[in-house]
Design an enzyme around this catalytic site. Structure first.
Site, PDB file in Angstrom:
ATOM      1  N   LYS A 111      10.397  79.999  -4.985  1.00 14.45           N
ATOM      2  CA  LYS A 111      11.463  79.369  -4.177  1.00 14.45           C
ATOM      3  C   LYS A 111      11.779  77.395  -3.652  1.00 14.45           C
ATOM      4  O   LYS A 111      12.043  77.060  -3.571  1.00 14.45           O
ATOM      5  CB  LYS A 111      11.444  80.108  -2.817  1.00 14.45           C
ATOM      6  CG  LYS A 111      13.015  80.175  -1.925  1.00 14.45           C
ATOM      7  CD  LYS A 111      13.057  80.958  -1.063  1.00 14.45           C
ATOM      8  CE  LYS A 111      13.388  80.438   0.632  1.00 14.45           C
ATOM      9  NZ  LYS A 111      14.318  81.076   1.989  1.00 14.45           N
ATOM     10  N   GLU A 135      -0.793  79.258  -6.726  1.00 13.89           N
ATOM     11  CA  GLU A 135      -0.627  80.148  -7.845  1.00 13.89           C
ATOM     12  C   GLU A 135       0.073  79.269  -8.872  1.00 13.89           C
ATOM     13  O   GLU A 135       0.377  79.834 -10.158  1.00 13.89           O
ATOM     14  CB  GLU A 135      -0.643  81.693  -6.890  1.00 13.89           C
ATOM     15  CG  GLU A 135      -1.676  81.699  -5.824  1.00 13.89           C
ATOM     16  CD  GLU A 135      -1.285  81.303  -4.506  1.00 13.89           C
ATOM     17  OE1 GLU A 135       0.156  80.943  -4.571  1.00 13.89           O
ATOM     18  OE2 GLU A 135      -2.034  82.206  -4.063  1.00 13.89           O
ATOM     19  N   GLY A 169      12.249  85.201   0.426  1.00 13.07           N
ATOM     20  CA  GLY A 169      11.933  85.138  -1.207  1.00 13.07           C
ATOM     21  C   GLY A 169      11.625  86.858  -1.012  1.00 13.07           C
ATOM     22  O   GLY A 169      11.682  87.182  -2.049  1.00 13.07           O
ATOM     23  N   ARG A 170      11.321  88.311  -0.641  1.00 12.11           N
ATOM     24  CA  ARG A 170      11.119  88.948  -0.422  1.00 12.11           C
ATOM     25  C   ARG A 170      12.641  89.782  -0.278  1.00 12.11           C
ATOM     26  O   ARG A 170      12.284  91.049  -0.845  1.00 12.11           O
ATOM     27  CB  ARG A 170       9.727  89.481   0.816  1.00 12.11           C
ATOM     28  CG  ARG A 170      10.459  88.807   2.258  1.00 12.11           C
ATOM     29  CD  ARG A 170       9.614  89.260   2.817  1.00 12.11           C
ATOM     30  NE  ARG A 170       9.614  88.508   4.698  1.00 12.11           N
ATOM     31  CZ  ARG A 170       9.525  87.658   4.853  1.00 12.11           C
ATOM     32  NH1 ARG A 170       8.742  87.156   4.592  1.00 12.11           N
ATOM     33  NH2 ARG A 170       9.436  87.288   6.250  1.00 12.11           N
ATOM     34  N   GLU A 195       5.355  91.952   5.453  1.00 16.86           N
ATOM     35  CA  GLU A 195       5.884  90.257   6.228  1.00 16.86           C
ATOM     36  C   GLU A 195       7.201  90.535   6.574  1.00 16.86           C
ATOM     37  O   GLU A 195       6.489  89.667   6.929  1.00 16.86           O
ATOM     38  CB  GLU A 195       5.554  89.477   4.531  1.00 16.86           C
ATOM     39  CG  GLU A 195       5.608  88.250   4.460  1.00 16.86           C
ATOM     40  CD  GLU A 195       5.441  87.344   3.134  1.00 16.86           C
ATOM     41  OE1 GLU A 195       6.774  87.579   2.453  1.00 16.86           O
ATOM     42  OE2 GLU A 195       4.407  86.611   2.632  1.00 16.86           O
ATOM     43  N   HIS A 199      -5.199 112.737  -6.576  1.00 12.16           N
ATOM     44  CA  HIS A 199      -6.587 113.083  -6.531  1.00 12.16           C
ATOM     45  C   HIS A 199      -7.734 111.731  -6.141  1.00 12.16           C
ATOM     46  O   HIS A 199      -8.433 111.746  -6.977  1.00 12.16           O
ATOM     47  CB  HIS A 199      -7.313 113.103  -8.655  1.00 12.16           C
ATOM     48  CG  HIS A 199      -6.439 114.286  -8.986  1.00 12.16           C
ATOM     49  ND1 HIS A 199      -7.012 115.982  -9.077  1.00 12.16           N
ATOM     50  CD2 HIS A 199      -5.033 114.365  -8.969  1.00 12.16           C
ATOM     51  CE1 HIS A 199      -6.292 115.950  -9.379  1.00 12.16           C
ATOM     52  NE2 HIS A 199      -4.611 115.581  -9.517  1.00 12.16           N
ATOM     53  N   LYS A 229      -3.248  79.360   3.506  1.00 12.35           N
ATOM     54  CA  LYS A 229      -2.842  78.316   2.752  1.00 12.35           C
ATOM     55  C   LYS A 229      -3.605  77.081   2.632  1.00 12.35           C
ATOM     56  O   LYS A 229      -4.218  76.492   1.982  1.00 12.35           O
ATOM     57  CB  LYS A 229      -1.838  78.304   2.319  1.00 12.35           C
ATOM     58  CG  LYS A 229      -0.829  79.355   1.238  1.00 12.35           C
ATOM     59  CD  LYS A 229       1.114  78.887   1.036  1.00 12.35           C
ATOM     60  CE  LYS A 229       1.595  80.229   1.647  1.00 12.35           C
ATOM     61  NZ  LYS A 229       3.108  80.381   1.270  1.00 12.35           N
TER      62      LYS A 229
HETATM   63  O1  F6P Z   1       3.085  82.982   1.049  1.00  5.05           O
HETATM   64  C1  F6P Z   1       4.069  83.408   1.554  1.00  5.05           C
HETATM   65  C2  F6P Z   1       5.191  83.501   0.357  1.00  5.05           C
HETATM   66  O2  F6P Z   1       5.752  82.606   0.661  1.00  5.05           O
HETATM   67  C3  F6P Z   1       6.487  84.533   0.370  1.00  5.05           C
HETATM   68  O3  F6P Z   1       6.675  84.739   1.692  1.00  5.05           O
HETATM   69  C4  F6P Z   1       6.749  84.235  -0.813  1.00  5.05           C
HETATM   70  O4  F6P Z   1       7.919  85.421  -1.373  1.00  5.05           O
HETATM   71  C5  F6P Z   1       5.738  84.229  -1.757  1.00  5.05           C
HETATM   72  O5  F6P Z   1       4.993  82.794  -0.508  1.00  5.05           O
HETATM   73  C6  F6P Z   1       6.362  82.771  -3.132  1.00  5.05           C
HETATM   74  O6  F6P Z   1       6.676  81.775  -2.878  1.00  5.05           O
HETATM   75  P1  F6P Z   1       7.581  80.583  -3.449  1.00  5.05           P
HETATM   76  O7  F6P Z   1       8.849  81.699  -3.851  1.00  5.05           O
HETATM   77  O8  F6P Z   1       8.095  79.546  -2.845  1.00  5.05           O
HETATM   78  O9  F6P Z   1       6.732  80.118  -4.960  1.00  5.05           O
END
Ligand code: F6P
Length: 538
Positions: free
Chosen positions: A200, A206, A261-262, A347, A378, A502
């Site tokens: 987003k 990452e 995002g979620r 979150e 288990h 971060k």
């Molecule tokens: O760090 C948390 C977050 O901002 C989440 O809310 C989000 O889903 C995820 O990182 C990924 O964010 P993006 O889609 O901006 O890479």
């Protein structure tokens, strides 16, 4: 900030004090039609909440609370675009992505419709072989590069619905640990692989690290320059930034700041679902969620499945003292559901202050965890049955989970029902003593065979695991999360708590490179950084 109105809060405290000494089995005896009354249905789902430690007095108070906090109006605010994300000054219009209340949103509706038709066109052209890899190879694999909300939803849905005849194989890479991408790529051919960069913000370390490594992997196969664009798609609010990656405009899809995002799997951030499973599957997923939206908008509180889920969680966490919630899907297809719900609920509702900055005087979200039944049985069910912690559970049971071996599927369902029953009834001290005696145990040892039972939990029954029911299930949890946020007086649509880590990670990178002054960190962190540097000499 306390739960309001104060008078209802006080009444709930009093009622819960009286109820906490009761047993759910007694409530069943007192009310012969309890199983029918404490249940609601929506969009192919049944929520059976008869096994919660909740009597009619408590339930009436909770329904009064729903009315007095005007949860139906709060839902209309959400779908009509009120600024519910107050700290970021935005609406949260994930419901619009599936067409709910579309007539209220003019330009936004047009943007959603346009994006959906562009997505459908690209997906169909890839499936029809009209669009191929740069050297003319058919595209067979899609790798979703994203994390958090740009990963967990599509991962859950693909895993739940994929079949041997699905149009493309999908893979999901989220971790910045190079192992994640490297292991995924080992089995893939660059000429037939398509990457979807899902971010987003288009700033997430990452995802951008994995995208850069994926691009280098394509480059090593001679896929460079404009050809790279034939192996990449980007989804982001920052479409210009995606353009800098040589991805042509027709492969850059927008998402919008009014989609959290979620809550975003319904947007182009879910395009991996459509690519892997086909456009009709994606449409059915949206339709299932839309059905749940409609149910939520039009049902009275006592029959409103997501609202009931929220009221139950409020009752359990604020009045009966539970602080953990375990999700137990009795379907391998739903094994990723707890992971998805962790982000959605924790979150969203893991907050300490109200939107006005007032510290909350009640707890916010419980810790959510879980895994596919019967695997957990288990492992950690011992704690559920005999541990000292209070918890609630959702046992999710699809009634027709697939066409696999009938006796194995019957055994799976039997375990789900058995666990539900064991959580309810437990094993009494007297039964434990008799059982122990039969084994030659003394009374003290026999006490270890006692299970208290009386553990509140819901059964969520689904007709099957289909795109519709899955869409409805996820939408139900989304709305439950929102209703709880309203009741708890917090903003479920921001996530400021994740930013500090971060920021510090940027300094830590410098420390690990030996570029940050050692004096800026505590001794323990410094010792760990030195150990890492020693293990990874330049
Ligand atoms: O760090 C948390 C977050 O901002 C989440 O809310 C989000 O889903 C995820 O990182 C990924 O964010 P993006 O889609 O901006 O890479």
């Amino acid at each position: 900030m306390a739960i309001e109105p104060a008078a209802l809060h006080e009444a709930l405290l009093e009622t819960s004090a009286a109820t906490s000494g009761e047993r759910v089995e007694t409530l069943f005896q007192a009310l012969p039609d309890r199983a029918e009354r404490y249940r609601c249905n929506a969009a192919g789902l049944t929520l059976d909440f008869s096994k919660h430690l909740l009597d009619d007095d408590g339930w009436q108070l909770l329904l009064e609370l729903a009315g007095s906090r005007d949860l139906p109006e709060a839902f209309r605010d959400l779908i009509h675009g009120a600024m519910v994300n107050t700290s970021e000054r935005r609406p949260a219009l994930h419901t619009l992505l599936r067409g709910t209340a579309g007539s209220h949103h003019g330009d936004k509706t047009a943007a959603v419709t346009d994006t959906l038709s562009r997505m459908a066109a690209l997906v169909t052209a890839i499936h029809d072989g009209v669009i191929k890899g740069a050297n003319g190879s058919p595209l067979t694999d899609v790798v979703n590069l994203g994390i958090g909300g740009s990963d967990l939803g599509p991962r859950l849905i693909y895993d739940a619905l994929s079949a041997h005849d699905a149009p493309l194989r999908a893979h999901f890479v989220a971790n910045i640990d190079p192992e994640d991408l490297d292991r995924t790529l080992e089995a893939l051919n660059p000429h037939s692989t398509l990457f979807v960069i899902c971010s987003k913000s288009f700033t997430t370390e990452e995802t951008l690290t994995n995208a850069a490594r994926a691009r280098a992997w394509l480059g090593r196969a001679g896929i460079i320059g404009d050809a790279l664009g034939q192996h990449m798609i980007a989804v982001t609010t920052q479409v210009q930034r995606a353009g800098e990656w040589n991805i042509p405009p027709e492969r850059c899809f927008p998402t919008w700041d009014w989609v959290g995002g979620r809550y975003s799997l319904w947007s182009a951030l879910g395009i991996s679902i459509a690519l892997a499973l086909g456009w009709p599957v994606f449409e059915s997923l949206l339709a299932g969620a839309r059905q749940m939206d409609t149910h939520t908008e039009h049902s009275a509180p006592g029959e409103n499945l997501p609202m009931v889920m929220a009221l139950l969680e409020l009752w359990q966490t604020q009045y009966l003292g539970t602080d953990t919630h375990v999700v137990l899907p009795y379907a391998q297809k739903l094994r990723h559901l707890p992971d998805f719900l962790q982000q959605l609920t924790m979150e969203s509702n893991g907050k300490r202050v109200s939107p006005e900055g007032e510290p909350l005087s009640h707890h916010s979200a419980p810790v959510l965890w879980g895994s596919a039944g019967t695997i957990g049985q288990h492992s950690y069910y011992q704690l559920l049955h005999q541990g000292t912690r209070a918890f609630t559970a959702d046992i999710v049971l699809p009634l027709k989970a697939g066409d696999g071996d009938m006796s194995a599927r019957r055994a799976l369902a039997a375990h789900a029902l058995a666990q539900s029953r064991a959580l309810l009834v437990g094993r009494s001290a007297e039964n434990a003593r008799q059982l122990g005696a039969a084994c030659g145990f003394d009374d003290a040892t026999s006490r270890q065979l006692e299970l208290l039972g009386n553990h509140s939990h819901s059964l969520i029954l689904m007709d099957n695991v289909s795109p519709q029911t899955l869409g409805a299930l996820i939408a139900a949890y989304e709305h439950k999360t929102y209703f709880l946020a309203v009741l708890l007086d917090l903003n479920p649509f921001d996530q400021w708590g994740v930013e500090l880590g971060k920021e510090i990670a940027t300094h830590m990178q410098q420390l690990l490179k030996g570029e940050e002054a050692e004096a800026n960190v505590d001794n323990a962190t410094m010792a760990a950084a030195k150990a890492w540097r020693a293990a990874n000499p330049d």
